[in-house]
Design an enzyme around this catalytic site. Structure first.
Site, short mmCIF file in Angstrom:
data_model
loop_
_atom_site.label_atom_id
_atom_site.label_comp_id
_atom_site.label_asym_id
_atom_site.label_seq_id
_atom_site.Cartn_x
_atom_site.Cartn_y
_atom_site.Cartn_z
N ASP A 38 -0.64 -3.22 -3.34
CA ASP A 38 0.70 -3.02 -3.91
C ASP A 38 0.78 -3.48 -5.37
O ASP A 38 1.74 -3.16 -6.08
CB ASP A 38 1.77 -3.73 -3.06
CG ASP A 38 1.57 -5.23 -2.93
OD1 ASP A 38 0.58 -5.77 -3.47
OD2 ASP A 38 2.42 -5.89 -2.27
N LYS B 283 -7.74 -1.61 -10.00
CA LYS B 283 -7.40 -0.92 -8.75
C LYS B 283 -6.57 0.33 -9.04
O LYS B 283 -6.75 1.37 -8.40
CB LYS B 283 -6.63 -1.85 -7.80
CG LYS B 283 -7.44 -3.00 -7.22
CD LYS B 283 -8.60 -2.57 -6.33
CE LYS B 283 -8.17 -1.96 -5.02
NZ LYS B 283 -9.32 -1.72 -4.11
#
Ligand code: NAD
Ligand code: DAU
Length: 355
Positions: free
Chosen positions: A135, A163
């Site tokens: 997230d 990421k």
């Protein structure tokens, strides 16, 4: 028996996933892991001798090794977890994060695409490249609001930027080449076998070692906590049932400030392993300098995976934390080995020359 690849299977979440897959599914699992400081085969002793489990010490940046693995095992898909995963390390040294998280994901995507493009037409749609992400790619929330799948990407740390880059590569390989992909973005995990550099295991380890419990800044940053086995179940579900090209958020509906987490851990430890002097472990808390660029709040809206795939977490924060503390108290050797480096030396002796 169909084979799937799990990269990073000797890490915290990857090992939980492999234990689940071997115990509860019919998959044959090939674990592809370089065994960095964070990879620990002791987390996989339950499955090590199972005929449906294979380990390959390989680097996801090594295209030749990946090509051999694809040709040898002919998997129906990949669940890709291998990564450098610790935000503080990425601040002190981003190089490995760029190498593994971006270049490694690119190399794995290319190896998977080369293999997938040679499959028979009837087998191509069933192939899955499942990219496991975080997230943190969405940046930081204010006091309210939740991350949804369509939230814009605003990564703030070298880790989350790497990421985010890998998520974009996976998306592009689907859009451009038609590679069947799914991406999951999950909130903070906790549970057994997590390297004691992350908040929960670090606090447990420091508390019982009579060391300070370092709280960054005011301790009011918020994370959304999920027990690792609930994440593993979600990953299996998305791999098996997720729609190609889709992304799914995964989270536990457990928003807590860091101080709330540390206080909950101290209360459990006070009950399960009281300090010799009769005082609370809370007395070991110390405020330290804040993490540079520290994201204030993460919180996941997991409605999509609940609605479309029927996943919900089974552990509450209280039940999951109790299991976690119990596991660390029952497994001091696991922690001692990774902290002392003894286990790393053992791995290098036993797996140093294996590709
Ligand atoms: P971890 O650091 O515990 O494990 C990472 C594993 O990857 C280790 O076994 C390591 O040896 C392996 N690895 C690293 N570089 C490699 C390379 N070049 N080639 C092959 N293997 C390599 O990480 P984790 O906490 O289990 O996280 C797994 C994945 O889930 C990561 O992609 C991470 O970004 C993501 N994620 C983690 C969390 C969390 O809270 N821990 C939450 C959401 C998403
Ligand atoms: O949100 C998902 C992410 O959660 C994953 O993508 C990462 O791989 C994982 O490491 C985790 O990142 P965080 O930075 O949120 O986790 P960490 O355990 O490092 O820190 C959690 C919170 O606790 C964060 O606000 C920083 C704080 N903290 C951390 C440590 C290690 C402290 O206050 N003291 C500490 O000593």
């Amino acid at each position: 028996m169909d084979t799937l690849f799990v990269t990073g299977g000797a890490g915290f979440i990857g090992s939980a996933l492999i234990r689940l897959l071997v115990a509860e599914s019919g998959w044959r699992v090939v674990n592809i892991d370089k065994l960095t400081y964070a990879g620990n085969l002791e987390s996989l002793t339950d499955v090590a001798d199972d005929p449906r489990y294979v380990f390959s010490r390989s680097d996801i940046c090594d295209r030749t090794a990946l090509d051999v693995l694809f040709q040898t095992h002919r998997p129906v898909g990949v669940i890709h977890l291998a990564a450098e995963s610790h935000v503080d390390r990425s601040i002190h040294g981003p190089g490995d994060f760029i190498e593994t998280n971006i270049k490694g994901t690119y190399t794995l995507l290319e190896a998977a695409r080369a293999y997938w493009s040679m499959l028979e037409a009837k087998d191509k749609p069933a192939f899955r490249f499942h990219h496991v992400s975080t997230d943190e790619v969405f940046g930081s929330l204010g006091e309210s609001g939740l991350f949804v799948e369509s939230s814009s990407y605003q990564p703030n740390s070298p880790y989350s930027a790497s990421k985010a880059a890998s998520d974009h590569l996976v998306r592009a390989w689907h859009h451009t080449y038609g590679l069947p992909t799914v991406i999951t973005n999950c909130s903070n995990n906790y549970g057994p076998c997590q390297f004691p550099e992350k908040l929960v295991p670090l606090m447990i380890h420091n508390a019982v070692s009579e060391k300070p419990l370092p709280i960054y800044g005011k301790g009011d940053n918020v994370r959304d906590w999920l027990y690792v086995d609930d994440h593993a179940r979600a990953l299996r579900l998305v791999f098996e049932k997720g729609i190609s090209g889709e992304t799914y958020n995964i989270g536990g509906h457990n928003e807590k400030t860091n101080l709330e987490v540390v206080d909950a851990l101290c209360s459990l430890l006070d009950e399960l392993k009281p300090r010799r002097d009769g005082r609370s472990y809370r007395d070991q808390k110390v405020g330290v300098a804040d993490r540079p660029g520290h994201d204030k709040r993460y919180a996941i809206d997991a409605t999509k995976i609940e609605r479309e795939l029927g996943w919900t977490p089974t552990e509450s924060f209280e039940s999951g934390l109790k299991k976690t503390v119990g596991w660390y108290l029952d497994n001091p050797d696991w922690v001692a080995h990774v902290v002392s480096g003894e286990y790393r030396q053992w791995m290098d002796r036993n797996y140093g020359d294996r590709a």
